[in-house]
Design a protein around this motif. Structure first.
Motif, PDB file in Angstrom:
ATOM      1  N   GLY A   1      -2.909  10.183  -6.730  1.00 39.24           N
ATOM      2  CA  GLY A   1      -3.046   9.258  -7.851  1.00 39.24           C
ATOM      3  C   GLY A   1      -3.614   9.978  -9.061  1.00 39.24           C
ATOM      4  O   GLY A   1      -4.590  10.725  -8.957  1.00 39.24           O
TER       5      GLY A   1
ATOM      6  N   LYS B   1     -12.529   7.535  -5.474  1.00 38.62           N
ATOM      7  CA  LYS B   1     -12.027   6.525  -6.405  1.00 38.62           C
ATOM      8  C   LYS B   1     -10.588   6.161  -6.079  1.00 38.62           C
ATOM      9  O   LYS B   1      -9.793   7.017  -5.691  1.00 38.62           O
ATOM     10  CB  LYS B   1     -12.090   7.043  -7.845  1.00 38.62           C
ATOM     11  CG  LYS B   1     -13.484   7.124  -8.406  1.00 38.62           C
ATOM     12  CD  LYS B   1     -13.436   7.519  -9.868  1.00 38.62           C
ATOM     13  CE  LYS B   1     -14.833   7.671 -10.421  1.00 38.62           C
ATOM     14  NZ  LYS B   1     -14.803   8.290 -11.762  1.00 38.62           N
ATOM     15  N   THR B   2     -10.276   4.884  -6.278  1.00 38.39           N
ATOM     16  CA  THR B   2      -8.890   4.445  -6.151  1.00 38.39           C
ATOM     17  C   THR B   2      -8.431   3.951  -7.513  1.00 38.39           C
ATOM     18  O   THR B   2      -9.247   3.510  -8.329  1.00 38.39           O
ATOM     19  CB  THR B   2      -8.737   3.314  -5.111  1.00 38.39           C
ATOM     20  OG1 THR B   2      -9.579   2.234  -5.486  1.00 38.39           O
ATOM     21  CG2 THR B   2      -9.061   3.801  -3.710  1.00 38.39           C
ATOM     22  N   ILE B   3      -7.129   4.052  -7.744  1.00 40.51           N
ATOM     23  CA  ILE B   3      -6.566   3.604  -9.019  1.00 40.51           C
ATOM     24  C   ILE B   3      -5.283   2.810  -8.772  1.00 40.51           C
ATOM     25  O   ILE B   3      -4.553   3.081  -7.815  1.00 40.51           O
ATOM     26  CB  ILE B   3      -6.287   4.785  -9.990  1.00 40.51           C
ATOM     27  CG1 ILE B   3      -5.376   5.841  -9.347  1.00 40.51           C
ATOM     28  CG2 ILE B   3      -7.581   5.404 -10.479  1.00 40.51           C
ATOM     29  CD1 ILE B   3      -4.916   6.913 -10.310  1.00 40.51           C
ATOM     30  N   PRO B   4      -5.014   1.835  -9.644  1.00 39.29           N
ATOM     31  CA  PRO B   4      -3.776   1.057  -9.536  1.00 39.29           C
ATOM     32  C   PRO B   4      -2.613   1.811 -10.179  1.00 39.29           C
ATOM     33  O   PRO B   4      -2.571   1.987 -11.384  1.00 39.29           O
ATOM     34  CB  PRO B   4      -4.098  -0.225 -10.308  1.00 39.29           C
ATOM     35  CG  PRO B   4      -5.133   0.199 -11.322  1.00 39.29           C
ATOM     36  CD  PRO B   4      -5.883   1.359 -10.711  1.00 39.29           C
TER      37      PRO B   4
ATOM     38  N   ASP C   1      -4.964   9.493 -12.979  1.00 39.70           N
ATOM     39  CA  ASP C   1      -5.392   8.553 -14.014  1.00 39.70           C
ATOM     40  C   ASP C   1      -4.905   9.068 -15.361  1.00 39.70           C
ATOM     41  O   ASP C   1      -5.573   9.844 -16.031  1.00 39.70           O
ATOM     42  CB  ASP C   1      -6.908   8.391 -14.007  1.00 39.70           C
ATOM     43  CG  ASP C   1      -7.371   7.258 -14.906  1.00 39.70           C
ATOM     44  OD1 ASP C   1      -6.529   6.735 -15.683  1.00 39.70           O
ATOM     45  OD2 ASP C   1      -8.554   6.900 -14.848  1.00 39.70           O
TER      46      ASP C   1
ATOM     47  N   HIS D   1      -5.503   6.700  -3.846  1.00 44.42           N
ATOM     48  CA  HIS D   1      -6.733   7.444  -4.102  1.00 44.42           C
ATOM     49  C   HIS D   1      -6.462   8.410  -5.246  1.00 44.42           C
ATOM     50  O   HIS D   1      -5.354   8.926  -5.398  1.00 44.42           O
ATOM     51  CB  HIS D   1      -7.199   8.199  -2.852  1.00 44.42           C
ATOM     52  CG  HIS D   1      -7.876   7.300  -1.869  1.00 44.42           C
ATOM     53  ND1 HIS D   1      -9.214   7.006  -1.919  1.00 44.42           N
ATOM     54  CD2 HIS D   1      -7.386   6.596  -0.826  1.00 44.42           C
ATOM     55  CE1 HIS D   1      -9.526   6.172  -0.949  1.00 44.42           C
ATOM     56  NE2 HIS D   1      -8.415   5.900  -0.267  1.00 44.42           N
ATOM     57  N   GLN D   2      -7.503   8.646  -6.026  1.00 42.91           N
ATOM     58  CA  GLN D   2      -7.360   9.489  -7.212  1.00 42.91           C
ATOM     59  C   GLN D   2      -7.366  10.969  -6.828  1.00 42.91           C
ATOM     60  O   GLN D   2      -8.160  11.412  -6.007  1.00 42.91           O
ATOM     61  CB  GLN D   2      -8.501   9.182  -8.177  1.00 42.91           C
ATOM     62  CG  GLN D   2      -8.253   9.688  -9.574  1.00 42.91           C
ATOM     63  CD  GLN D   2      -9.240   9.086 -10.551  1.00 42.91           C
ATOM     64  OE1 GLN D   2      -9.418   7.880 -10.581  1.00 42.91           O
ATOM     65  NE2 GLN D   2      -9.866   9.929 -11.342  1.00 42.91           N
TER      66      GLN D   2
ATOM     67  N   ASP E   1       0.848  -1.198   0.000  1.00 43.16           N
ATOM     68  CA  ASP E   1       0.000   0.000   0.000  1.00 43.16           C
ATOM     69  C   ASP E   1       0.886   1.252   0.000  1.00 43.16           C
ATOM     70  O   ASP E   1       2.102   1.162   0.193  1.00 43.16           O
ATOM     71  CB  ASP E   1      -0.953  -0.006   1.200  1.00 43.16           C
ATOM     72  CG  ASP E   1      -0.229  -0.086   2.546  1.00 43.16           C
ATOM     73  OD1 ASP E   1       0.905   0.427   2.664  1.00 43.16           O
ATOM     74  OD2 ASP E   1      -0.807  -0.669   3.472  1.00 43.16           O
TER      75      ASP E   1
ATOM     76  N   ILE F   1      -2.322   0.685  -4.900  1.00 45.81           N
ATOM     77  CA  ILE F   1      -3.604   1.385  -4.961  1.00 45.81           C
ATOM     78  C   ILE F   1      -3.507   2.731  -4.236  1.00 45.81           C
ATOM     79  O   ILE F   1      -3.256   2.790  -3.030  1.00 45.81           O
ATOM     80  CB  ILE F   1      -4.739   0.527  -4.345  1.00 45.81           C
ATOM     81  CG1 ILE F   1      -4.825  -0.836  -5.042  1.00 45.81           C
ATOM     82  CG2 ILE F   1      -6.073   1.273  -4.410  1.00 45.81           C
ATOM     83  CD1 ILE F   1      -5.073  -0.800  -6.533  1.00 45.81           C
TER      84      ILE F   1
END
Length: 157
Positions: free
Chosen positions: A55, A97-100, A57, A90-91, A19, A88
């Motif tokens: 994070g 939203k969470t993003i990888p 995108d 948070h965006q 994490d 992961i």
């Protein structure tokens, strides 16, 4: 004067973290003994990430751009980490939203005026999935440093 924006000792390739907290702790344990961050850095970056996630995108390959207040750093530079498996985060623009994330580009800066310039530099790099793929594919720290110079241009102070 061209800054040495990336030190090869601060490029981490194919690292594995469960994490973001584990990632931040590892970075702190590396950067603090080097004198690049202050003692309060870890607490502040963890707190900031909670309130203002980093994070981004950017497409298929996603990026995190963690940073904290300039008072927590002794240098102005980037710390680059590619992840073996996505972490992961948070965006940035939607906390729910969470993003990888595949790549973290941590900003260290010791002067408040440097933050917008550093973000602008990073955005040049992360806007291209081709650039991001080249970064993820790289396994040599010297070549990684060269890629950043190539994609972001020279960073002037």
């Amino acid at each position: 004067m061209v800054l040495n924006l990336i030190d090869t000792s601060d490029i981490f390739i194919n690292k594995k973290y469960s994490d973001p907290q584990e990632y931040f702790e590892d970075m702190y344990n590396h950067l603090f003994p080097e004198g690049k961050v202050k003692e309060q850095f870890l607490g502040n970056i963890l707190q900031r990430e909670q309130k203002y996630p980093t994070g981004l995108d950017t497409g298929a390959i996603k990026v995190a751009i963690p940073h904290t207040d300039f008072t927590n750093s002794n240098v102005t530079q980037l710390v680059v980490t590619t992840f073996q498996e996505p972490v992961i985060f948070h965006q940035m623009d939607d906390f729910d939203k969470t993003i990888p994330v595949n790549l973290a580009i941590m900003i260290l800066f010791n002067n408040a005026e440097k933050q917008p310039e550093m973000l602008q530099y990073i955005m040049k790099i992360v806007q291209s999935q081709q650039n991001l793929q080249a970064i993820l594919n790289e396994t040599d720290t010297e070549k990684m440093k060269t890629l950043f110079k190539e994609f972001g241009g020279l960073y002037h102070e």
